[in-house]
Design a protein around this motif. Sequence first.
Motif, PDB file in Angstrom:
ATOM      1  N   ASN A 166      19.370  30.810  64.814  1.00  0.00           N
ATOM      2  CA  ASN A 166      18.227  30.668  63.345  1.00  0.00           C
ATOM      3  C   ASN A 166      17.586  29.492  63.241  1.00  0.00           C
ATOM      4  O   ASN A 166      18.439  28.685  63.087  1.00  0.00           O
ATOM      5  CB  ASN A 166      19.031  31.802  62.062  1.00  0.00           C
ATOM      6  CG  ASN A 166      18.333  31.846  61.009  1.00  0.00           C
ATOM      7  OD1 ASN A 166      18.184  30.298  60.503  1.00  0.00           O
ATOM      8  ND2 ASN A 166      18.606  33.145  60.663  1.00  0.00           N
ATOM      9  N   LYS A 167      16.871  29.471  62.996  1.00  0.00           N
ATOM     10  CA  LYS A 167      15.724  28.250  62.770  1.00  0.00           C
ATOM     11  C   LYS A 167      16.196  27.650  61.448  1.00  0.00           C
ATOM     12  O   LYS A 167      16.454  26.493  61.117  1.00  0.00           O
ATOM     13  CB  LYS A 167      14.804  28.279  62.911  1.00  0.00           C
ATOM     14  CG  LYS A 167      13.777  26.738  62.289  1.00  0.00           C
ATOM     15  CD  LYS A 167      12.515  26.993  62.460  1.00  0.00           C
ATOM     16  CE  LYS A 167      11.263  28.337  62.331  1.00  0.00           C
ATOM     17  NZ  LYS A 167       9.799  27.924  62.539  1.00  0.00           N
ATOM     18  N   ASN A 189      31.058  27.560  64.490  1.00  0.00           N
ATOM     19  CA  ASN A 189      29.832  26.921  64.202  1.00  0.00           C
ATOM     20  C   ASN A 189      28.965  27.571  65.852  1.00  0.00           C
ATOM     21  O   ASN A 189      27.761  27.458  65.488  1.00  0.00           O
ATOM     22  CB  ASN A 189      29.961  25.087  64.571  1.00  0.00           C
ATOM     23  CG  ASN A 189      30.503  24.910  62.591  1.00  0.00           C
ATOM     24  OD1 ASN A 189      30.989  25.746  62.002  1.00  0.00           O
ATOM     25  ND2 ASN A 189      30.556  23.701  62.611  1.00  0.00           N
ATOM     26  N   ASP A 190      29.735  27.136  66.884  1.00  0.00           N
ATOM     27  CA  ASP A 190      28.797  27.574  68.478  1.00  0.00           C
ATOM     28  C   ASP A 190      28.749  28.881  67.951  1.00  0.00           C
ATOM     29  O   ASP A 190      27.446  28.935  68.603  1.00  0.00           O
ATOM     30  CB  ASP A 190      30.029  28.087  69.451  1.00  0.00           C
ATOM     31  CG  ASP A 190      30.485  26.463  69.778  1.00  0.00           C
ATOM     32  OD1 ASP A 190      30.155  25.537  69.418  1.00  0.00           O
ATOM     33  OD2 ASP A 190      31.586  25.643  70.382  1.00  0.00           O
ATOM     34  N   LYS A 191      29.669  29.691  67.370  1.00  0.00           N
ATOM     35  CA  LYS A 191      29.151  31.002  67.725  1.00  0.00           C
ATOM     36  C   LYS A 191      28.229  31.080  66.857  1.00  0.00           C
ATOM     37  O   LYS A 191      26.425  32.312  67.173  1.00  0.00           O
ATOM     38  CB  LYS A 191      29.720  32.270  67.105  1.00  0.00           C
ATOM     39  CG  LYS A 191      31.164  32.718  67.826  1.00  0.00           C
ATOM     40  CD  LYS A 191      31.935  33.300  67.417  1.00  0.00           C
ATOM     41  CE  LYS A 191      32.436  33.657  68.197  1.00  0.00           C
ATOM     42  NZ  LYS A 191      33.769  34.773  68.328  1.00  0.00           N
ATOM     43  N   ILE A 192      28.182  30.626  65.497  1.00  0.00           N
ATOM     44  CA  ILE A 192      26.903  31.356  64.394  1.00  0.00           C
ATOM     45  C   ILE A 192      25.329  30.200  65.191  1.00  0.00           C
ATOM     46  O   ILE A 192      24.429  30.733  65.477  1.00  0.00           O
ATOM     47  CB  ILE A 192      27.118  29.777  62.896  1.00  0.00           C
ATOM     48  CG1 ILE A 192      28.177  30.689  63.006  1.00  0.00           C
ATOM     49  CG2 ILE A 192      25.982  29.387  62.442  1.00  0.00           C
ATOM     50  CD1 ILE A 192      28.894  29.630  61.685  1.00  0.00           C
ATOM     51  N   LEU A 193      25.791  28.790  65.744  1.00  0.00           N
ATOM     52  CA  LEU A 193      24.213  28.724  65.943  1.00  0.00           C
ATOM     53  C   LEU A 193      23.500  29.278  67.807  1.00  0.00           C
ATOM     54  O   LEU A 193      22.532  28.814  67.584  1.00  0.00           O
ATOM     55  CB  LEU A 193      24.233  27.000  66.563  1.00  0.00           C
ATOM     56  CG  LEU A 193      24.813  26.106  65.235  1.00  0.00           C
ATOM     57  CD1 LEU A 193      25.229  24.668  66.151  1.00  0.00           C
ATOM     58  CD2 LEU A 193      23.785  26.161  64.439  1.00  0.00           C
ATOM     59  N   ALA A 194      25.217  30.300  68.058  1.00  0.00           N
ATOM     60  CA  ALA A 194      24.370  30.718  69.396  1.00  0.00           C
ATOM     61  C   ALA A 194      23.212  32.121  68.833  1.00  0.00           C
ATOM     62  O   ALA A 194      22.330  32.601  69.787  1.00  0.00           O
ATOM     63  CB  ALA A 194      25.222  30.969  70.186  1.00  0.00           C
ATOM     64  N   PHE A 223      22.240  22.924  59.200  1.00  0.00           N
ATOM     65  CA  PHE A 223      23.508  21.975  60.373  1.00  0.00           C
ATOM     66  C   PHE A 223      22.467  20.199  60.469  1.00  0.00           C
ATOM     67  O   PHE A 223      23.302  19.676  60.205  1.00  0.00           O
ATOM     68  CB  PHE A 223      24.067  23.075  61.486  1.00  0.00           C
ATOM     69  CG  PHE A 223      25.249  23.949  61.516  1.00  0.00           C
ATOM     70  CD1 PHE A 223      24.403  25.225  60.059  1.00  0.00           C
ATOM     71  CD2 PHE A 223      25.811  23.823  61.631  1.00  0.00           C
ATOM     72  CE1 PHE A 223      25.687  25.837  59.585  1.00  0.00           C
ATOM     73  CE2 PHE A 223      26.983  25.088  61.848  1.00  0.00           C
ATOM     74  CZ  PHE A 223      26.932  25.869  60.976  1.00  0.00           C
ATOM     75  N   ASN A 224      21.504  20.435  60.822  1.00  0.00           N
ATOM     76  CA  ASN A 224      21.393  19.347  61.249  1.00  0.00           C
ATOM     77  C   ASN A 224      20.922  18.407  60.180  1.00  0.00           C
ATOM     78  O   ASN A 224      21.062  17.164  59.690  1.00  0.00           O
ATOM     79  CB  ASN A 224      19.333  19.559  62.188  1.00  0.00           C
ATOM     80  CG  ASN A 224      19.069  17.884  62.483  1.00  0.00           C
ATOM     81  OD1 ASN A 224      18.521  17.965  61.475  1.00  0.00           O
ATOM     82  ND2 ASN A 224      19.397  17.544  63.965  1.00  0.00           N
TER      83      ASN A 224
END
Length: 113
Positions: A23-24, A15-20, A30-31
């Motif tokens: 990508n809006k 998740n950290d890698k993806i959110l880094a 996720f939000n």
Amino acid sequence: MNLIEEFNAYRSQMNDKILAEDNKVIKRIFNLDTNAYAEGTIDVKSKEMMGLACSMVLRCDDCVKYHLGKCFEVGLTKEQVFEVFSIATLIGGTIVIPHLRRAAEYWETLENQ
């Protein structure tokens, strides 16, 4: 590392890698997911039970593990979880049984940690 620690560590790391990637659309999804399961007019326990049942019917083992962890955190009993399992298996049919086995194993691991 046990089954629960391994799952949570991998989920968190990815998740950290993806959110880094910043990508809006992914961040908004996720939000939205986080907010959908927050306390509202439907309590968190009920939302997690719905999430668990849907995840089983959709046969997403990662989602099942995630919702089982949340169900454990919010205080569901084994009896309540198995009632959710029974509804999900009824709705999803016998193809859900392999996921039911893994879910029962994961719940047992949660109880014994």
